[in-house]
Scaffold this motif. Structure first.
Motif, short mmCIF file in Angstrom:
data_model
loop_
_atom_site.label_atom_id
_atom_site.label_comp_id
_atom_site.label_asym_id
_atom_site.label_seq_id
_atom_site.Cartn_x
_atom_site.Cartn_y
_atom_site.Cartn_z
N GLU A 49 0.72 -1.29 0.13
CA GLU A 49 -0.08 0.11 0.17
C GLU A 49 0.79 1.36 -0.07
OE1 GLU A 49 -3.17 0.00 2.77
OE2 GLU A 49 -3.00 -2.12 2.91
N GLY A 50 0.56 2.21 -0.76
CA GLY A 50 1.47 3.39 -0.88
C GLY A 50 2.73 3.19 -1.71
N ASN A 51 3.28 4.40 -1.86
CA ASN A 51 4.47 4.28 -2.86
C ASN A 51 5.77 3.96 -1.90
OD1 ASN A 51 3.14 5.30 -4.90
ND2 ASN A 51 3.50 7.39 -4.12
N PRO A 52 6.70 2.84 -2.10
CA PRO A 52 7.78 2.49 -1.26
C PRO A 52 8.69 3.69 -1.38
CG PRO A 52 7.39 0.72 -3.05
CD PRO A 52 6.33 1.92 -3.43
N VAL A 53 9.40 4.13 -0.06
CA VAL A 53 10.12 5.32 -0.01
C VAL A 53 11.54 4.97 0.41
CG1 VAL A 53 10.40 7.63 1.05
CG2 VAL A 53 8.00 6.86 0.56
N LEU A 54 11.52 4.27 1.41
CA LEU A 54 12.96 4.02 2.02
C LEU A 54 12.97 2.51 2.54
CD1 LEU A 54 13.31 4.37 5.26
CD2 LEU A 54 13.21 6.81 4.55
N VAL A 55 14.14 1.97 2.69
CA VAL A 55 14.44 0.70 3.27
C VAL A 55 15.66 0.52 4.03
CG1 VAL A 55 15.45 -0.25 0.98
CG2 VAL A 55 14.15 -1.98 2.51
N THR A 64 13.17 -3.58 6.67
CA THR A 64 12.30 -2.76 7.04
C THR A 64 11.90 -1.72 6.02
OG1 THR A 64 12.59 -3.00 9.37
CG2 THR A 64 11.38 -1.28 8.51
N LEU A 65 10.68 -1.81 5.47
CA LEU A 65 10.29 -0.93 4.27
C LEU A 65 9.44 0.25 4.94
CD1 LEU A 65 9.99 -0.06 1.26
CD2 LEU A 65 8.16 -1.93 1.17
N LEU A 66 9.63 1.25 4.45
CA LEU A 66 8.52 2.45 4.85
C LEU A 66 7.80 2.97 3.45
CD1 LEU A 66 7.41 4.07 7.51
CD2 LEU A 66 9.37 5.84 6.71
N THR A 67 6.63 2.79 3.40
CA THR A 67 5.99 3.45 2.11
C THR A 67 5.14 4.59 2.43
OG1 THR A 67 3.75 2.32 2.39
CG2 THR A 67 5.46 0.81 1.60
N THR A 68 4.48 5.32 1.92
CA THR A 68 3.65 6.29 1.93
C THR A 68 2.30 6.02 2.57
OG1 THR A 68 2.82 6.15 -0.05
CG2 THR A 68 4.70 7.68 0.30
N ALA A 69 2.04 4.55 2.88
CA ALA A 69 0.94 4.43 3.84
C ALA A 69 1.21 3.47 4.85
CB ALA A 69 -0.09 3.72 2.70
N GLU A 70 2.48 2.69 4.55
CA GLU A 70 2.45 1.58 5.93
C GLU A 70 3.85 1.30 6.05
OE1 GLU A 70 1.19 -2.28 4.51
OE2 GLU A 70 1.93 -2.02 2.58
N ILE A 71 4.19 0.62 7.05
CA ILE A 71 5.68 0.09 7.40
C ILE A 71 5.57 -1.38 7.23
CG2 ILE A 71 5.12 0.14 10.11
CD1 ILE A 71 8.28 1.00 10.08
N VAL A 72 6.54 -1.98 6.68
CA VAL A 72 6.69 -3.43 6.79
C VAL A 72 7.88 -3.75 6.93
CG1 VAL A 72 6.22 -5.46 5.05
CG2 VAL A 72 5.17 -3.16 4.46
N THR A 73 8.02 -4.87 7.77
CA THR A 73 9.16 -5.30 8.52
C THR A 73 9.29 -6.76 8.49
OG1 THR A 73 10.79 -5.16 10.13
CG2 THR A 73 8.39 -5.22 10.85
N CYS A 74 10.68 -7.43 8.11
CA CYS A 74 10.83 -8.93 8.14
C CYS A 74 11.95 -9.21 9.11
CB CYS A 74 11.02 -9.16 6.72
SG CYS A 74 11.32 -10.92 6.43
N HIS A 75 11.64 -10.03 10.14
CA HIS A 75 12.85 -10.37 10.85
C HIS A 75 12.14 -11.77 11.76
CE1 HIS A 75 10.15 -8.62 14.24
NE2 HIS A 75 9.98 -7.43 13.49
N GLY A 76 12.87 -12.54 11.87
CA GLY A 76 12.49 -13.64 12.67
C GLY A 76 11.70 -14.55 11.82
N GLY A 77 11.65 -14.74 10.49
CA GLY A 77 11.14 -15.63 9.70
C GLY A 77 9.59 -15.28 9.35
N GLU A 78 9.13 -13.70 9.83
CA GLU A 78 7.78 -13.48 9.70
C GLU A 78 7.85 -11.91 9.13
OE1 GLU A 78 4.73 -14.24 12.75
OE2 GLU A 78 6.37 -14.81 13.80
N VAL A 79 6.89 -11.52 8.60
CA VAL A 79 6.64 -10.32 7.77
C VAL A 79 5.52 -9.78 8.87
CG1 VAL A 79 5.77 -8.77 5.91
CG2 VAL A 79 7.37 -10.81 5.64
N PHE A 80 5.72 -8.49 9.16
CA PHE A 80 4.72 -7.61 9.88
C PHE A 80 4.46 -6.40 9.18
CE2 PHE A 80 7.34 -10.08 12.84
CZ PHE A 80 6.47 -10.68 13.62
N ARG A 81 3.25 -5.95 9.18
CA ARG A 81 2.94 -4.70 8.48
C ARG A 81 1.89 -4.03 9.28
NH1 ARG A 81 1.24 -6.66 2.60
NH2 ARG A 81 1.08 -4.52 2.17
N GLY A 82 2.00 -2.64 9.01
CA GLY A 82 0.76 -1.82 9.84
C GLY A 82 0.64 -0.56 9.21
#
Length: 144
Positions: A49-55, A64-82
């Motif tokens: 969601e949103g445009n990817p901005v920085l990682v 960890t990726l920050l878009t214009t709408a959400e944060i997405v992070t991967c660690h410990g074998g899982e992806v979390f987003r909000g």
């Protein structure tokens, strides 16, 4: 800023704060400048969601990726987003044990308390810069 929508405004604010912290002189990359194989890895199986901005990218399993709408992070074998707007400026250092005085220099995770998960970032100045960026959200007075 006349003619800007919410996504433009958020991207501008994220990049402005990143520049303030000189993030692009460290281990943070603008998403379009990330090598193609790493961009594909992050986007595989995700409908961003949103445009990817920085990682922040350590390896295939930790980023960890920050878009214009959400944060997405991967660690410990899982992806979390909000959603960024759900952060509600409630960000802190994450620690498994009793907090220690040196944690602010050695921690690799921020707790997004309202989202119920932690995000990874390189320790030190990068972590603190991401903390500063995330504490902006939600940004009020933004065009729709």
């Amino acid at each position: 800023m006349v003619g800007m929508n919410k996504q433009d405004w958020y991207e501008d604010r994220i990049l402005w704060r990143a520049e303030q912290h000189k993030l692009f002189e460290k281990r943070c990359v603008r998403f379009p400048e990330l090598p193609a194989e790493q961009r594909e890895l992050i986007q595989s199986g995700l409908s961003l969601e949103g445009n990817p901005v920085l990682v922040f990218f350590r390896d295939d399993a930790t980023w960890t990726l920050l878009t214009t709408a959400e944060i997405v992070t991967c660690h410990g074998g899982e992806v979390f987003r909000g959603q960024l707007d759900e952060i509600q400026k409630d960000v802190g250092l994450w620690s498994e044990a009793e907090p220690q005085p040196d944690d602010k220099h050695t921690a690799n995770y921020l707790a997004l308390n309202n989202l119920g998960f932690k995000v990874w970032a390189p320790e030190g100045k990068e972590l603190h810069a991401l903390w500063s960026i995330l504490k902006m959200f939600p940004i009020t007075g933004v065009p729709a």
